[in-house]
Write an enzyme that holds these catalytic residues in place. Sequence first.
Site, PDB file in Angstrom:
ATOM      1  N   GLY A  16       0.825  -1.214   0.000  1.00  0.00           N
ATOM      2  CA  GLY A  16       0.000   0.000   0.000  1.00  0.00           C
ATOM      3  C   GLY A  16       0.851   1.253   0.000  1.00  0.00           C
ATOM      4  N   ARG A  77       0.875  -4.750  -6.000  1.00  0.00           N
ATOM      5  CA  ARG A  77       0.934  -6.052  -5.324  1.00  0.00           C
ATOM      6  C   ARG A  77       1.191  -7.067  -6.441  1.00  0.00           C
ATOM      7  NH1 ARG A  77      -0.844  -4.449  -0.156  1.00  0.00           N
ATOM      8  NH2 ARG A  77      -2.395  -2.816  -0.250  1.00  0.00           N
ATOM      9  N   ASP A 108       4.969  -5.408   5.892  1.00  0.00           N
ATOM     10  CA  ASP A 108       5.507  -6.740   6.211  1.00  0.00           C
ATOM     11  C   ASP A 108       5.387  -7.734   5.052  1.00  0.00           C
ATOM     12  OD1 ASP A 108       2.790  -6.845   6.456  1.00  0.00           O
ATOM     13  OD2 ASP A 108       2.752  -7.758   8.438  1.00  0.00           O
ATOM     14  N   THR A 131       4.094   2.373   5.682  1.00  0.00           N
ATOM     15  CA  THR A 131       2.670   2.015   5.724  1.00  0.00           C
ATOM     16  C   THR A 131       1.985   2.946   6.708  1.00  0.00           C
ATOM     17  OG1 THR A 131       1.067   0.378   6.530  1.00  0.00           O
ATOM     18  CG2 THR A 131       3.295   0.126   7.322  1.00  0.00           C
ATOM     19  N   ASP A 133      -0.354   2.192   8.610  1.00  0.00           N
ATOM     20  CA  ASP A 133      -0.947   1.452   9.733  1.00  0.00           C
ATOM     21  C   ASP A 133      -0.099   1.412  11.000  1.00  0.00           C
ATOM     22  OD1 ASP A 133      -2.967   0.873   7.929  1.00  0.00           O
ATOM     23  OD2 ASP A 133      -2.069  -1.027   7.320  1.00  0.00           O
ATOM     24  N   ASP A 135       1.993  -0.736  11.882  1.00  0.00           N
ATOM     25  CA  ASP A 135       1.898  -2.087  12.445  1.00  0.00           C
ATOM     26  C   ASP A 135       3.163  -2.906  12.227  1.00  0.00           C
ATOM     27  OD1 ASP A 135       1.639  -2.249   9.728  1.00  0.00           O
ATOM     28  OD2 ASP A 135      -0.033  -3.653   9.727  1.00  0.00           O
ATOM     29  N   ARG A 177      -5.727  -1.857   9.282  1.00  0.00           N
ATOM     30  CA  ARG A 177      -5.706  -3.325   9.129  1.00  0.00           C
ATOM     31  C   ARG A 177      -6.027  -4.003  10.459  1.00  0.00           C
ATOM     32  NH1 ARG A 177      -2.774  -6.378   4.702  1.00  0.00           N
ATOM     33  NH2 ARG A 177      -0.876  -5.207   4.588  1.00  0.00           N
TER      34      ARG A 177
HETATM   35  P1  ATP Z   1       0.780  -2.824   3.335  1.00  0.00           P
HETATM   36  O1  ATP Z   1       0.968  -3.161   4.781  1.00  0.00           O
HETATM   37  O2  ATP Z   1       0.722  -1.388   3.084  1.00  0.00           O
HETATM   38  O3  ATP Z   1      -0.343  -3.574   2.664  1.00  0.00           O
HETATM   39  P2  ATP Z   1       2.639  -4.801   2.427  1.00  0.00           P
HETATM   40  O4  ATP Z   1       4.053  -4.708   2.008  1.00  0.00           O
HETATM   41  O5  ATP Z   1       2.361  -5.626   3.660  1.00  0.00           O
HETATM   42  O6  ATP Z   1       2.105  -3.311   2.578  1.00  0.00           O
HETATM   43  P3  ATP Z   1       1.435  -6.840   0.712  1.00  0.00           P
HETATM   44  O7  ATP Z   1       0.396  -6.695  -0.348  1.00  0.00           O
HETATM   45  O8  ATP Z   1       1.166  -7.757   1.835  1.00  0.00           O
HETATM   46  O9  ATP Z   1       1.756  -5.351   1.213  1.00  0.00           O
HETATM   47  O10 ATP Z   1       2.797  -7.316   0.010  1.00  0.00           O
HETATM   48  C1  ATP Z   1       3.342  -6.607  -1.090  1.00  0.00           C
HETATM   49  C2  ATP Z   1       3.938  -7.552  -2.089  1.00  0.00           C
HETATM   50  O11 ATP Z   1       5.004  -8.312  -1.469  1.00  0.00           O
HETATM   51  C3  ATP Z   1       3.009  -8.651  -2.623  1.00  0.00           C
HETATM   52  O12 ATP Z   1       2.167  -8.182  -3.647  1.00  0.00           O
HETATM   53  C4  ATP Z   1       4.009  -9.655  -3.162  1.00  0.00           C
HETATM   54  O13 ATP Z   1       4.511  -9.275  -4.416  1.00  0.00           O
HETATM   55  C5  ATP Z   1       5.131  -9.565  -2.110  1.00  0.00           C
HETATM   56  N1  ATP Z   1       4.944 -10.672  -1.163  1.00  0.00           N
HETATM   57  C6  ATP Z   1       4.140 -10.701  -0.075  1.00  0.00           C
HETATM   58  N2  ATP Z   1       4.195 -11.909   0.527  1.00  0.00           N
HETATM   59  C7  ATP Z   1       5.035 -12.669  -0.209  1.00  0.00           C
HETATM   60  C8  ATP Z   1       5.528 -14.020  -0.144  1.00  0.00           C
HETATM   61  N3  ATP Z   1       5.128 -14.843   0.830  1.00  0.00           N
HETATM   62  N4  ATP Z   1       6.392 -14.432  -1.078  1.00  0.00           N
HETATM   63  C9  ATP Z   1       6.802 -13.616  -2.071  1.00  0.00           C
HETATM   64  N5  ATP Z   1       6.384 -12.344  -2.205  1.00  0.00           N
HETATM   65  C10 ATP Z   1       5.525 -11.877  -1.288  1.00  0.00           C
END
Ligand code: ATP
Length: 328
Positions: A16, A77, A108, A131, A133, A135, A177
Amino acid sequence: MIDNTIKRIGILTSGGDAPGMNAAIRAVVRACKYYDIESIGIRQGFEGLIANDMIELGPRSVRHIINQGGTILKTARSEEFKTKEGREKAFNTLKSNNIDGLVIIGGDGSFTGAKIFHEEFNVPFIGIPGTIDNDIFGTDFTIGYDTALNTVIEAIDKLRDTATSHNRVFFVEVMGRDAGFIALNSGIASGAQEILIPETNDSVEELCLSLENSYTSGKKSSIIVVAEGEQLGGVFEIAKKVQAHHPEYDIRVTVLGHIQRGGTPSCQDRVLASRLGIAAVEALLDHKTNIMVGLRSNRLVQTPIEEAIKKHNEIDQELLRAARILSV
Ligand code: ATP
């Protein structure tokens, strides 16, 4: 990577978006210039790494962005990056662009992807927590959180005007979240009567009691802040249940939604992002990898990425107490 000398750093924003990500990009690029190494931007998060969607960045190409919300590199994503084939393509892109290390600005999920990528291909990387959040373990504040809080309280201040004029009860859902940091802090700052967060055991009965007490004491309107991760069935359901108990209340529900992600980053987010951007480059040059840079008690710290992903910041009990005291 075989050669451990960092000469060229790739930067990407993932997950995000959050206000202040641009300030972090700018800081990474300028720190690279300061240390006489190259920087390259990767567009659309891990998607751009797979598709070789890159842009050369220099100190002048990141001018006028410190004050802009969103991310100039765009974010995405990527489902493909979750597959071994996708990550293999990403690794080939890194090699063909002579990228020696990565700075990943995200949450994360992004750190989990980066960790797996590192385990498979030994690509050095540093995470920057971006982020709204808040978190992520290993930092007191994530980039975007402070701006989001300010956006929320500005919106609730406006709702308060109409709540007061019409003697209404407003239920306001905020983001976060699974965490209640945005709700708790914005609730205190906006003078909410009650704050419902996933970390506490709330009930509709207690909420009704609080509203009844406040009405008895002369309060004619109220703001109830509800975190999106609250376990009581969602803001509309909670409002419906309260209305069933009290048909006489004039109840309204507002979901603030994505406005919380946008806007000009606050001073605090710009400074945080600038410090973390520099810290990330310095960590890579120091041959660190698999860590996240963060701020604890206003000091730069490094946290193993595994901990940043798995551990959680606790809700501050003193803040919960403050919220209770102030709702008399
Ligand atoms: P936010 O907290 O703002 O949503 P985030 O980094 O947690 O941010 P996610 O959508 O959970 O957002 O993860 C971002 C991208 O990281 C995913 O679209 C994917 O490409 C990669 N990713 C997440 N988990 C995995 C995994 N287990 N293996 C490989 N890539 C991953």
